[in-house]
Design a protein around this motif. Structure first.
Motif, PDB file in Angstrom:
ATOM      1  N   LEU A 253       0.823  -1.302  -0.047  1.00  0.00           N
ATOM      2  CA  LEU A 253       0.143   0.041   0.088  1.00  0.00           C
ATOM      3  C   LEU A 253       0.561   1.218   0.129  1.00  0.00           C
ATOM      4  O   LEU A 253       0.490   2.194  -0.725  1.00  0.00           O
ATOM      5  CB  LEU A 253      -0.913  -0.153   1.170  1.00  0.00           C
ATOM      6  CG  LEU A 253      -1.733   1.353   1.434  1.00  0.00           C
ATOM      7  CD1 LEU A 253      -2.531   1.445   0.283  1.00  0.00           C
ATOM      8  CD2 LEU A 253      -2.391   1.372   3.002  1.00  0.00           C
TER       9      LEU A 253
ATOM     10  N   LYS B 114       3.631   3.740  -6.987  1.00  0.00           N
ATOM     11  CA  LYS B 114       2.648   2.760  -7.970  1.00  0.00           C
ATOM     12  C   LYS B 114       3.657   2.142  -8.840  1.00  0.00           C
ATOM     13  O   LYS B 114       3.263   0.889  -9.330  1.00  0.00           O
ATOM     14  CB  LYS B 114       1.788   3.812  -8.468  1.00  0.00           C
ATOM     15  CG  LYS B 114       0.650   4.245  -7.514  1.00  0.00           C
ATOM     16  CD  LYS B 114      -0.319   5.001  -8.387  1.00  0.00           C
ATOM     17  CE  LYS B 114      -1.420   5.496  -7.291  1.00  0.00           C
ATOM     18  NZ  LYS B 114      -2.560   6.344  -8.251  1.00  0.00           N
TER      19      LYS B 114
ATOM     20  N   ARG C  58       4.934  -0.951  -7.317  1.00  0.00           N
ATOM     21  CA  ARG C  58       3.921  -1.759  -6.482  1.00  0.00           C
ATOM     22  C   ARG C  58       4.014  -3.177  -7.170  1.00  0.00           C
ATOM     23  O   ARG C  58       3.805  -4.115  -6.559  1.00  0.00           O
ATOM     24  CB  ARG C  58       2.607  -1.187  -6.751  1.00  0.00           C
ATOM     25  CG  ARG C  58       2.500  -0.175  -5.409  1.00  0.00           C
ATOM     26  CD  ARG C  58       0.801   0.346  -5.590  1.00  0.00           C
ATOM     27  NE  ARG C  58       0.567   1.190  -4.723  1.00  0.00           N
ATOM     28  CZ  ARG C  58      -0.403   1.887  -4.180  1.00  0.00           C
ATOM     29  NH1 ARG C  58      -1.395   1.703  -4.959  1.00  0.00           N
ATOM     30  NH2 ARG C  58      -0.528   2.739  -2.958  1.00  0.00           N
TER      31      ARG C  58
ATOM     32  N   ARG D 166      -7.863 -11.643  -5.976  1.00  0.00           N
ATOM     33  CA  ARG D 166      -7.029 -10.728  -6.820  1.00  0.00           C
ATOM     34  C   ARG D 166      -5.926 -11.628  -7.649  1.00  0.00           C
ATOM     35  O   ARG D 166      -5.422 -11.526  -8.843  1.00  0.00           O
ATOM     36  CB  ARG D 166      -6.269  -9.872  -5.915  1.00  0.00           C
ATOM     37  CG  ARG D 166      -5.169  -8.851  -6.419  1.00  0.00           C
ATOM     38  CD  ARG D 166      -4.473  -8.010  -5.621  1.00  0.00           C
ATOM     39  NE  ARG D 166      -3.643  -8.613  -4.857  1.00  0.00           N
ATOM     40  CZ  ARG D 166      -2.755  -8.058  -4.332  1.00  0.00           C
ATOM     41  NH1 ARG D 166      -2.494  -6.467  -4.705  1.00  0.00           N
ATOM     42  NH2 ARG D 166      -1.659  -8.400  -3.623  1.00  0.00           N
TER      43      ARG D 166
ATOM     44  N   ILE E  56      -9.032  -3.911  -9.427  1.00  0.00           N
ATOM     45  CA  ILE E  56      -8.839  -2.714  -8.481  1.00  0.00           C
ATOM     46  C   ILE E  56      -9.524  -2.816  -7.286  1.00  0.00           C
ATOM     47  O   ILE E  56      -8.886  -2.468  -6.281  1.00  0.00           O
ATOM     48  CB  ILE E  56      -9.180  -1.216  -9.478  1.00  0.00           C
ATOM     49  CG1 ILE E  56      -8.459  -1.642 -10.812  1.00  0.00           C
ATOM     50  CG2 ILE E  56      -8.888  -0.420  -8.556  1.00  0.00           C
ATOM     51  CD1 ILE E  56      -8.909  -0.349 -11.582  1.00  0.00           C
ATOM     52  N   LEU E  57     -10.519  -3.261  -7.257  1.00  0.00           N
ATOM     53  CA  LEU E  57     -11.424  -3.218  -5.973  1.00  0.00           C
ATOM     54  C   LEU E  57     -10.860  -4.391  -5.099  1.00  0.00           C
ATOM     55  O   LEU E  57     -10.618  -4.023  -3.950  1.00  0.00           O
ATOM     56  CB  LEU E  57     -12.965  -3.624  -6.221  1.00  0.00           C
ATOM     57  CG  LEU E  57     -13.904  -3.814  -4.821  1.00  0.00           C
ATOM     58  CD1 LEU E  57     -13.944  -2.545  -4.129  1.00  0.00           C
ATOM     59  CD2 LEU E  57     -15.265  -4.274  -5.523  1.00  0.00           C
TER      60      LEU E  57
ATOM     61  N   THR F 212      -7.899  -5.337  -4.812  1.00  0.00           N
ATOM     62  CA  THR F 212      -6.243  -4.622  -4.298  1.00  0.00           C
ATOM     63  C   THR F 212      -6.801  -3.956  -3.343  1.00  0.00           C
ATOM     64  O   THR F 212      -6.205  -4.007  -2.395  1.00  0.00           O
ATOM     65  CB  THR F 212      -5.664  -4.062  -5.695  1.00  0.00           C
ATOM     66  OG1 THR F 212      -5.490  -5.201  -6.609  1.00  0.00           O
ATOM     67  CG2 THR F 212      -4.423  -3.491  -5.054  1.00  0.00           C
ATOM     68  N   GLN F 213      -7.595  -2.956  -3.479  1.00  0.00           N
ATOM     69  CA  GLN F 213      -7.902  -1.857  -2.359  1.00  0.00           C
ATOM     70  C   GLN F 213      -8.430  -2.511  -1.370  1.00  0.00           C
ATOM     71  O   GLN F 213      -8.149  -2.256   0.055  1.00  0.00           O
ATOM     72  CB  GLN F 213      -9.176  -0.793  -2.987  1.00  0.00           C
ATOM     73  CG  GLN F 213      -8.516  -0.012  -4.059  1.00  0.00           C
ATOM     74  CD  GLN F 213      -7.080   0.783  -3.720  1.00  0.00           C
ATOM     75  OE1 GLN F 213      -7.142   1.388  -2.638  1.00  0.00           O
ATOM     76  NE2 GLN F 213      -6.109   0.692  -4.669  1.00  0.00           N
TER      77      GLN F 213
ATOM     78  N   TYR G 127      -5.468  -4.083   0.592  1.00  0.00           N
ATOM     79  CA  TYR G 127      -4.596  -3.009   1.307  1.00  0.00           C
ATOM     80  C   TYR G 127      -5.299  -2.658   2.434  1.00  0.00           C
ATOM     81  O   TYR G 127      -4.420  -2.835   3.492  1.00  0.00           O
ATOM     82  CB  TYR G 127      -4.446  -1.920   0.184  1.00  0.00           C
ATOM     83  CG  TYR G 127      -3.672  -2.093  -0.743  1.00  0.00           C
ATOM     84  CD1 TYR G 127      -2.589  -3.287  -1.243  1.00  0.00           C
ATOM     85  CD2 TYR G 127      -3.655  -1.161  -1.885  1.00  0.00           C
ATOM     86  CE1 TYR G 127      -1.907  -3.248  -2.218  1.00  0.00           C
ATOM     87  CE2 TYR G 127      -2.876  -1.224  -3.251  1.00  0.00           C
ATOM     88  CZ  TYR G 127      -1.967  -2.462  -3.253  1.00  0.00           C
ATOM     89  OH  TYR G 127      -1.267  -2.570  -4.345  1.00  0.00           O
ATOM     90  N   TYR G 128      -6.548  -2.173   2.402  1.00  0.00           N
ATOM     91  CA  TYR G 128      -6.685  -1.551   3.838  1.00  0.00           C
ATOM     92  C   TYR G 128      -7.402  -2.519   4.758  1.00  0.00           C
ATOM     93  O   TYR G 128      -7.387  -2.209   5.945  1.00  0.00           O
ATOM     94  CB  TYR G 128      -8.211  -0.580   3.278  1.00  0.00           C
ATOM     95  CG  TYR G 128      -7.672   0.490   2.451  1.00  0.00           C
ATOM     96  CD1 TYR G 128      -6.798   1.739   3.073  1.00  0.00           C
ATOM     97  CD2 TYR G 128      -7.690   0.584   1.084  1.00  0.00           C
ATOM     98  CE1 TYR G 128      -6.253   2.651   2.373  1.00  0.00           C
ATOM     99  CE2 TYR G 128      -7.005   1.948   0.395  1.00  0.00           C
ATOM    100  CZ  TYR G 128      -6.438   2.542   1.048  1.00  0.00           C
ATOM    101  OH  TYR G 128      -5.919   3.951   0.465  1.00  0.00           O
TER     102      TYR G 128
END
Length: 334
Positions: A31, A35, A38, A103, A114-115, A117-118, A121-122
């Protein structure tokens, strides 16, 4: 037999922090990576957590089962007054694992990646943060069964400055472990340089958040300095952890990476010893002046004996296969 059960409880927590912490840290490091780097960081982290990905939460499950069976009053207290951060932590574990799987293994590569991955991360960031909040609440006298009102009973029992600082410290430790563990997964000098830089950055983060923990403890009238430094064992544990850090820095400078994982794991053990030995076997310090002890608030002796034998016999099956799992992945990477 009670000491066997307590030993397994402590070992489970320790292994979860080391192995599960490095697992969570993989998402945290990724995170906070630029970029452009990454994708490379993702590959390195994936190789790093692969040997223990399927087994990490086994240690958390064992710890919960030990508390539920062997120390029901302690389990009830934690699950009652800390049910909000516990639920959030468990939701984070589920969301992170699901996102990680989709993922990497989703057959269709589209915007859903993308979703995923986010979420990965969080969830990796917030899960250890809530774990730190829970750990802080057990020793900060913030759980008060005599309190009146929902906020005092179920919110301020864990949401306070000391808990937040311990949560940030836990996040820093996870990122640090992931960075250190990933060093031996690098394939070329560029990758190694990237992960050495990440390791040094997370070291700084650990030191800063560690100082924040002591500061908020002082402000909150929590005798953390006394717990850690009033007896020789605490001073020795901190000294050993500091020496291990110096040895890791030397290994990074010389790029001799063989001992770094063992040294980082040893550091985590020393930090746990320093933080818990002073009030052991009191596992929860309550706000009304009382405490819950592993020796005073345990299940009946017959239950403890059965649990102890189950843990010892179960370890004969679990540990050899865990080592085999790690060895298998190590051979695959050669």
């Amino acid at each position: 037999m009670i000491y066997v059960v307590i030993g397994f409880l402590w070992l489970s927590i320790c292994l979860y922090i080391i192995l599960g912490g490095a697992d969570f840290g993989a998402g945290i490091v990724e995170l906070f990576t630029h970029k452009k780097a990454r994708h490379k960081t993702e590959e390195i982290m994936y190789q790093s957590i692969a040997p223990v990905w399927e087994a990490n939460h086994m240690w958390l499950i064992i710890a919960i089962v030990i508390l539920f069976v062997g120390f029901p009053e302690i389990y009830t207290t934690m699950s009652t007054y800390l049910h909000i951060p516990l639920v959030l932590m468990l939701l984070g574990i589920i969301a992170r694992g699901t996102a990680f799987t989709f993922r990497h293994y989703d057959a269709v590569k589209d915007n859903w990646q993308i979703l995923y991955t986010q979420i990965f991360y969080y969830a990796s960031l917030l899960t250890p943060f809530f774990l730190g909040l829970i750990a802080a609440a057990t020793v900060s006298h913030s759980i008060n069964p005599d309190a009146v009102g929902f906020l005092d009973l179920y919110i301020f029992s864990w949401l306070n400055w000391f808990g937040i600082s311990v949560g940030l410290f836990t996040v820093a430790l996870c990122a640090y472990l992931a960075s250190i563990f990933s060093l031996r997964e690098t394939r070329d000098k560029t990758d190694l340089t990237l992960m050495i830089r990440k390791s040094r950055q997370t070291m700084v983060f650990v030191v800063i958040t560690g100082m924040l923990v002591f500061l908020t403890a002082y402000i909150s009238d929590i005798p953390l300095v006394m717990w850690v430094f009033s007896k020789p064992l605490g001073v020795m544990a901190i000294s050993f952890a500091t020496v291990a850090l110096a040895l890791i820095l030397r290994a990074l400078h010389q790029q001799k990476l063989l001992p770094v994982r063992a040294l980082a794991g040893f550091q985590m053990v020393m930090i746990l010893v320093a933080a818990t030995y002073q009030h052991n076997p009191d596992i929860i310090l309550l706000g009304n002046g009382q405490h819950l002890s592993l020796l005073e608030h345990m299940a009946p002796p017959k239950t403890i004996n059965a649990l102890g034998w189950a843990l010892m016999l179960g370890s004969l099956f679990i540990l050899p296969f865990l080592f085999y799992l790690m060895a298998s992945f190590s051979r695959q990477r050669k």
